[in-house]
Design an enzyme around this catalytic site. Structure first.
Site, short mmCIF file in Angstrom:
data_model
loop_
_atom_site.label_atom_id
_atom_site.label_comp_id
_atom_site.label_asym_id
_atom_site.label_seq_id
_atom_site.Cartn_x
_atom_site.Cartn_y
_atom_site.Cartn_z
N LYS A 81 1.23 -1.69 0.04
CA LYS A 81 0.10 0.17 0.36
C LYS A 81 1.07 0.91 -0.29
O LYS A 81 1.66 1.55 1.02
CB LYS A 81 -0.94 -0.34 0.95
CG LYS A 81 -1.67 1.81 1.59
CD LYS A 81 -3.25 0.74 2.47
CE LYS A 81 -4.08 1.79 2.43
NZ LYS A 81 -5.20 1.45 3.57
N SER A 156 -9.32 2.73 1.62
CA SER A 156 -8.53 3.32 0.81
C SER A 156 -7.34 1.75 0.41
O SER A 156 -6.98 2.61 -0.48
CB SER A 156 -7.82 4.07 1.69
OG SER A 156 -7.33 3.52 3.04
N SER A 180 -11.04 0.60 5.71
CA SER A 180 -10.40 0.27 4.47
C SER A 180 -9.37 -1.23 4.08
O SER A 180 -8.88 -0.99 3.03
CB SER A 180 -9.13 1.12 4.78
OG SER A 180 -9.68 2.44 4.95
#
Length: 471
Positions: A81, A156, A180
């Site tokens: 990420k 996210s 997320s």
């Protein structure tokens, strides 16, 4: 053959590398080819380190050939990420302020993944500063949903979820404050797990005592999520809330008989949140699967009063704590981030005190709820994947959503409980959009949640349905 390699489970890839039936180099090259073919359509991988990945794969093969000890992720490709610091690899947080930022060291989650033998392919796309559950930012643009390129991949950890769904890597790391890890998994028909706070220790962080945001694993199967969690979990002296149990407790088989399991099902959190009819219609048959497996299913929900105030207050406080200094660049930050920072800076001591009192009472009500049930089921998201050009859904069943957070309550209410929560593929809408089922367990019952999710996954097979563009 390359496409099949890309959709082989991480557990099986690890076995194939150990037995030398496939080399780490072959596996890595297959995934790099898949990225070259598919990524331009979905925009999930935003920084690619192909040559570095191949160099590490060749080194992994040499290690295997020499009979040297190897880790549980040896030779498995994955991307990280773009909010997780990676030494020598650009980490932008989706912000123009950090568009050229290259960290000097790995953060703890990356340290553990690398030490376990994984091959880093690059970074996955995120919303700006991971704020909101729709992956779009001014540096790289939007990540598109592999099941419908005109729709959001969630966020996210949206880049991670879309890349997994398309076979661009076998495992992914992510983080979850308000959903997320879970929401993008739901939108992209993969598996995302929010562990109990402290299960995966975070370092470095300026909010080391906070339990609102956690880091965790994402994959295409529950078994692969457990494999990655076995590496990520375990104590570290740099985290004051770390859980002492070793990550090895997640390494074994997840088989579980669900007969007699006490299951609570809540389609709308006891009527406290609106839920799109398409989500309800997709999940009702999924819940019936638990009855078919011998579980005792009742419609019920814990009293989550105060969860809204707790989440909004503690989230704003954390935004002010971590991102407050960036307000001097407010013209270069998206408005929703500025709003959250300013809300945090406006808090009084009594606001935080009130939130802590509500948070404690909420914990105990949920604890007592799980005296009567083993598992809680509910939707991951209140909506189906929405138009990629929207910032967020503005209404659900006619009820207006006033901020970019409002539509995520089915995820962030659970965040405030501190309970482990899994998003597992739960079915599809009539138009073919994925819908995730959220499985929540008692305080620190992480393994139980994974076992139940694994049994459901085996019974349904929803996760095997690939997007057309990835196959």
């Amino acid at each position: 053959m390359d496409s099949e390699i890309c959709f082989t489970s991480a557990q099986e890839l690890a076995r194939l590398v150990r037995t030398r039936e496939l080399s780490a180099t072959e596996i890595t090259q297959a995934h790099l080819d898949q990225i070259e073919r598919i990524n331009p359509q979905v925009n999930a991988i935003v920084t690619l380190v192909a040559e570095q990945a191949l160099d590490r794969a060749r080194a992994a093969d040499a290690q295997t050939a020499a009979g040297a000890p190897t880790g549980p992720l040896h030779g498995i490709p994955m991307a990280h990420k773009d909010t997780h610091d990676t030494a020598g690899i650009r980490t932008t947080h989706g912000s123009v302020l950090l568009a050229d930022h290259v960290p000097a060291q790995d953060e703890l989650i990356i340290e553990r993944i690398t030490a376990a033998g994984a091959i880093t392919l690059g970074k996955t796309n995120v919303p700006e500063f991971a704020a909101g559950s729709h992956t779009v930012n001014p540096v790289f643009g939007a990540t598109r949903n592999p099941y419908d390129l005109g729709r959001s991949a969630g966020g996210s950890s949206g880049g991670a979820a879309a890349a997994l769904a398309c076979g661009m890597h076998a495992l992914a790391d992510g983080s979850d404050m308000g959903g997320s890890l879970r929401n993008p998994a739901s939108f992209c028909n993969v598996v995302g797990f929010r562990p109990a706070p402290g299960r995966v220790p975070s370092w470095p962080t300026s909010a080391a005592w906070s339990t609102l945001a956690v880091q965790g694993p994402m994959a295409r199967t529950v078994g692969d999520v457990a494999l990655l969690l076995s590496v990520l979990a375990g104590p570290d002296p740099r985290s004051p809330i770390t859980i002492a149990e070793s990550g090895s407790i997640f390494a074994g088989p997840l088989d579980r008989d669900l007969r007699g399991l006490r299951v609570a099902w809540s389609p709308d959190l006891g009527g406290s949140v609106p839920v799109d009819r398409a989500v309800r219609d997709a999940l009702e048959p999924a819940v019936a699967v638990f009855s078919d497996l011998g579980a005792i299913v009742s419609e019920d929900c814990p009293d989550l009063a105060g969860a809204e105030q707790v989440f909004r207050t503690l989230r704003a406080w954390q935004f002010a704590l971590i991102l407050g200094p960036l307000l001097e660049h407010r013209q270069r930050i998206k408005k929703s981030v500025v709003w959250n920072i300013e809300a945090g800076l406006a808090l009084r001591g009594t606001d935080i005190a009130d939130a802590e009192i509500l948070h404690t009472a909420l914990f105990h009500r949920v604890r007592e709820f799980f005296d009567h049930y083993d598992i809680l089921l509910l939707p991951v998201s209140q909506v189906v994947p929405f138009d990629v050009d929207l910032e967020y859904p503005t209404e659900i069943d006619g009820e207006p959503m006033h901020t970019y957070l409002d539509w995520m309550r089915s995820a962030y209410f659970i965040s405030t409980t501190g309970c482990p929560a899994l998003s597992v593929p739960g079915g599809f809408t009539a138009t073919g959009l994925p819908v995730g089922l959220q499985i929540v367990g008692p305080h620190r019952a992480d393994r139980r949640v994974l076992e139940v999710g694994h049994a459901f996954e085996l019974a349904t097979g929803f996760g095997k349905r690939r997007p057309t563009i990835g196959g």
